[in-house]
Design a protein around this motif. Structure first.
Motif, mmCIF file in Angstrom:
data_model
loop_
_atom_site.group_PDB
_atom_site.id
_atom_site.type_symbol
_atom_site.label_atom_id
_atom_site.label_comp_id
_atom_site.label_asym_id
_atom_site.label_seq_id
_atom_site.Cartn_x
_atom_site.Cartn_y
_atom_site.Cartn_z
ATOM 1 N N UNK A 44 0.832 -1.208 0.000
ATOM 2 C CA UNK A 44 0.000 0.000 0.000
ATOM 3 C C UNK A 44 0.862 1.251 0.000
ATOM 4 N N UNK A 45 1.911 1.269 0.842
ATOM 5 C CA UNK A 45 2.766 2.450 0.914
ATOM 6 C C UNK A 45 3.410 2.745 -0.445
ATOM 7 N N UNK A 46 3.922 1.718 -1.086
ATOM 8 C CA UNK A 46 4.562 1.909 -2.392
ATOM 9 C C UNK A 46 3.594 2.511 -3.401
ATOM 10 N N UNK A 47 2.377 1.956 -3.461
ATOM 11 C CA UNK A 47 1.403 2.436 -4.434
ATOM 12 C C UNK A 47 0.915 3.848 -4.092
ATOM 13 N N UNK A 48 0.726 4.144 -2.811
ATOM 14 C CA UNK A 48 0.267 5.477 -2.408
ATOM 15 C C UNK A 48 1.308 6.536 -2.765
ATOM 16 N N UNK A 49 2.587 6.250 -2.497
ATOM 17 C CA UNK A 49 3.657 7.202 -2.825
ATOM 18 C C UNK A 49 3.739 7.411 -4.338
ATOM 19 N N UNK A 50 3.623 6.328 -5.092
ATOM 20 C CA UNK A 50 3.648 6.449 -6.553
ATOM 21 C C UNK A 50 2.475 7.285 -7.061
ATOM 22 N N UNK A 51 1.308 7.107 -6.434
ATOM 23 C CA UNK A 51 0.140 7.906 -6.826
ATOM 24 C C UNK A 51 0.391 9.396 -6.608
ATOM 25 N N UNK A 52 0.944 9.744 -5.450
ATOM 26 C CA UNK A 52 1.218 11.157 -5.144
ATOM 27 C C UNK A 52 2.229 11.721 -6.138
ATOM 28 N N UNK A 53 3.289 10.969 -6.406
ATOM 29 C CA UNK A 53 4.334 11.447 -7.312
ATOM 30 C C UNK A 53 3.852 11.525 -8.758
ATOM 31 N N UNK A 54 2.929 10.641 -9.140
ATOM 32 C CA UNK A 54 2.449 10.617 -10.524
ATOM 33 C C UNK A 54 1.387 11.693 -10.762
ATOM 34 N N UNK A 55 0.401 11.806 -9.864
ATOM 35 C CA UNK A 55 -0.694 12.755 -10.077
ATOM 36 C C UNK A 55 -0.369 14.166 -9.564
ATOM 37 N N UNK A 56 0.404 14.267 -8.452
ATOM 38 C CA UNK A 56 0.976 15.517 -7.942
ATOM 39 C C UNK A 56 -0.025 16.518 -7.375
ATOM 40 N N UNK A 57 -1.311 16.346 -7.586
ATOM 41 C CA UNK A 57 -2.289 17.256 -6.980
ATOM 42 C C UNK A 57 -3.575 16.490 -6.700
ATOM 43 N N UNK A 58 -4.332 16.976 -5.709
ATOM 44 C CA UNK A 58 -5.576 16.289 -5.355
ATOM 45 C C UNK A 58 -6.611 16.418 -6.475
ATOM 46 N N UNK A 59 -6.547 17.509 -7.249
ATOM 47 C CA UNK A 59 -7.483 17.659 -8.375
ATOM 48 C C UNK A 59 -7.246 16.594 -9.434
ATOM 49 N N UNK A 60 -5.968 16.299 -9.710
ATOM 50 C CA UNK A 60 -5.663 15.225 -10.661
ATOM 51 C C UNK A 60 -6.092 13.864 -10.109
#
Length: 645
Positions: free
Chosen positions: A370-386
């Protein structure tokens, strides 16, 4: 361990056993606890839901017509999807006090054995579980990122720090999971009480300036929105649904707090606080000139507060999103444990982080994945709107599946009047599929992510379940009847002192480990126990009904130990309670024999070769049966065999 018990650690069975009751804590204490744990996700939705509806991928003009239409949609979505569907109806469908898709699935399977549609229902329940994993990755990323973005409202120059701060908070959150959340958990209720009180007060302060916004609660405004601008209204549903994400947590966490405390907290405290905040955001934007309204709609939640209080509000919102994320992570651990016990996931290492609370567990593999995927999500999308584009599909999909499952309950288990049940289900399905259809329009912008995760998880869960069943069938084909074996072996083999426990998946047939032991060592112990661990379709099995002993003659005994799907098997502890087969079990005089299967992929009918190889990989990486059943490490003998499926 031998046979299929090696595969899953235990064999799911359909049986009705009394529940191990929950402690009867005071209603108020449970209601406050529910505010801290259950409502974290839906409670942090005001940070981004209203904003995304107007400034997201399908922006709306922030005028009176659209604001009233959206607020009306938010209110009636909460009333229909949360209050009516979950609080009033679905939470009554408990499995001995427990809720959630898997608990409901187990209840249906136990109550309607052999029905022709049971396979479809199982697949739906498993897919809902698979979608939950996608949701449990997006929720922490979305919640924490949206709260930290509040810093840009305080000071625009903080924008470069948003992503690093969010990643740092999330990494810290996952790293403390192994230490347990008992101490932090005691703070959840008070912190969320403060949070809900603050957001309600901020909203109320703006409603007082323009009380006319209260007319938005009239359902006519939602209807008028669809009639006048049906395309934009339909697309807006994809963002409005963010206001009810977390509704399924009410049902999933029912076993921890009870239906009435959760329902009471929602109706008396959480729902009013949320609506006051949403209405306040609407009133604030309505009071502004068009140009300023467009700027304010970019982050209305934090702009509700006076400038001097915005930084404290950001800090409070960040704590609230951490709590919401913690609840989702804990939920992922709990769902995984249920899935392991019910035979959908291989054995995984489970650590209890609290000596007093059985529900507080930690599963390292799930935590780090979960941690790996959550960090990747933040780095890939970069904003809550995305990220908002990816958020919602998993939730609406799971909600639609819950409606399918509750339809079975209404017609088959509760036997409601068909007209009344049909009318109620028509409302549920209309709302659910409207939201799901709207969210599907977001697939190209990011909605593909939870669907991809759901598909991968669904493939893994169904492959393990199918492979486990095929392996059980193959082992049964080669099994020898117990009565014939005992008559021939008891007189011909040398008997040695002590007790031998042979683990087996089925209460008939001779375990492969026993056959191998006799073949190679040519001895039998004075007392031989053929042990099967079964997982019932109920959350808890009482201590006094856990063990069932059957003498087979010549020192052989058949023992069945039953656990609920919320309980963790402990074979040595269960053996201490067994009487009627000679002396008390002493671990130093007892040997445990396990058979470890090596899977050989073959062209036999059953599964595609690629799924057989996937199942073999999962089998190799499953947790050791010795650790899963808490067997003493120095008393275990493993014997290998090869199986084709």
């Amino acid at each position: 361990m031998s046979d299929a018990a090696t595969i899953t650690g235990a064999v799911p069975e359909s049986t009705s056993v009394e529940q191990h009751g929950h402690g009867h804590d005071g209603f108020l204490k449970l209601a406050i606890g529910a505010v801290g744990i259950v409502f974290g996700d839906i409670g942090t939705s005001p940070i981004y839901a209203f904003r995304e509806t107007f400034a997201g991928h399908h922006p709306l003009t922030p005028d009176r017509f659209h604001i009233f239409g959206v607020l009306s949609l938010v209110f009636w979505s909460m009333m229909l999807m949360v209050t009516l569907k979950y609080v009033a109806v679905i939470m009554r469908a408990d499995n001995k006090g427990e809720g959630g898709s898997l608990a409901l699935l187990a209840l249906i399977n136990r109550s309607t054995p052999g029905k022709r549609w049971s396979t479809s229902i199982v697949l739906l329940g498993v897919f809902a579980t698979a979608l939950f994993y996608g949701d449990s990755m997006i929720t922490p990323a979305m919640s924490v990122l949206s709260a930290v973005e509040g810093l840009t409202v305080v000071e625009a120059r903080f924008e470069p720090l948003v992503v690093p701060l969010a990643v740092g908070i999330l990494v810290f959150l996952f790293f403390i999971q192994s230490r347990g959340t008992a101490a932090v958990g005691r703070l959840f209720g008070p912190v969320m009480l403060v949070y809900f009180t603050v957001i309600a007060a901020l909203g109320l302060s703006h409603i007082i300036r323009d009380p006319s916004v209260l007319f938005a609660l009239n359902p006519w405004h939602a209807i008028h929105f669809f009639v006048s601008d049906h395309v934009r209204a339909f697309l807006a549903l994809g963002s409005v649904v963010l206001a009810v994400t977390g509704a399924e947590a009410l049902y999933a966490d029912m076993g921890h707090f009870g239906r009435k405390p959760i329902g009471g907290s929602w109706l008396v405290f959480v729902l009013p606080a949320l609506m006051l905040n949403y209405l306040g955001q609407g009133a604030m934007v309505l009071a502004l000139p068009p140009g300023e309204a467009l700027r304010t709609i970019e982050n209305p939640f934090f702009l509700l507060a006076p400038e001097a209080l915005r930084l404290p509000l950001v800090i409070l919102a960040t704590f609230a999103t951490i709590i919401a994320s913690q609840a989702v992570i804990s939920g992922a651990f709990s769902v995984t444990q249920q899935a392991i016990q019910l035979g959908f996931i291989p054995r995984l290492r489970i650590t209890h982080t609290s000596a007093s609370t059985a529900g507080q567990i930690y599963i390292p593999v799930i935590n780090w994945a979960l941690m790996t995927m959550v960090i990747l999500l933040v780095l890939f999308f970069r904003s809550s709107s995305n990220l908002a584009a990816a958020y919602g599909i998993a939730v609406t999909g799971a909600m639609a599946i819950d409606s399918c499952l509750i339809a079975v309950v209404l017609f088959t288990l509760w036997k409601w009047n068909k007209v009344a049940a049909g009318a109620l289900l028509a409302i549920f399905f209309t709302v659910d599929f409207a939201y799901l259809a709207s969210n599907l329009t977001k697939v190209p912008q990011g909605g593909w992510f939870p669907l991809l995760i759901g598909l991968i998880a669904f493939t893994l869960l169904t492959t393990w379940d199918k492979g486990r069943r095929l392996m059980i069938e193959r082992l049964r084909e080669a099994a020898m009847p117990v009565s014939i074996f005992i008559e021939s072996a008891a007189t011909s083999a040398t008997r040695v002192p002590g007790t031998a426990v042979f683990m087996t998946s089925t209460p008939d047939g001779v375990p492969h480990a026993l056959l191998h032991n006799l073949k190679h060592n040519k001895v039998l112990h004075e007392r031989v126990i053929l042990l099967t661990v079964k997982i019932a379709d109920v959350p808890y099995v009482e201590q006094q009904t856990r063990c069932l002993l059957e003498p087979l003659g010549h020192g052989f005994h058949r023992l069945v130990i039953k656990y609920g799907f919320m309980q963790e098997p402990d074979v040595p502890a269960a053996l201490k309670q067994v009487t009627g087969c000679g002396e008390e079990f002493k671990m130093m005089d007892t040997s445990f024999f396990l058979a470890r299967q090596t899977l050989l992929a073959s062209a036999r009918p059953g599964m595609a070769i690629w799924r057989e190889k996937l199942f073999a990989w999962m089998l190799r990486n499953a947790e050791s049966a010795m650790e899963f059943f808490k067997l003493p490490t120095n008393r275990v003998v493993e014997l290998g065999s090869q199986v084709e499926i």
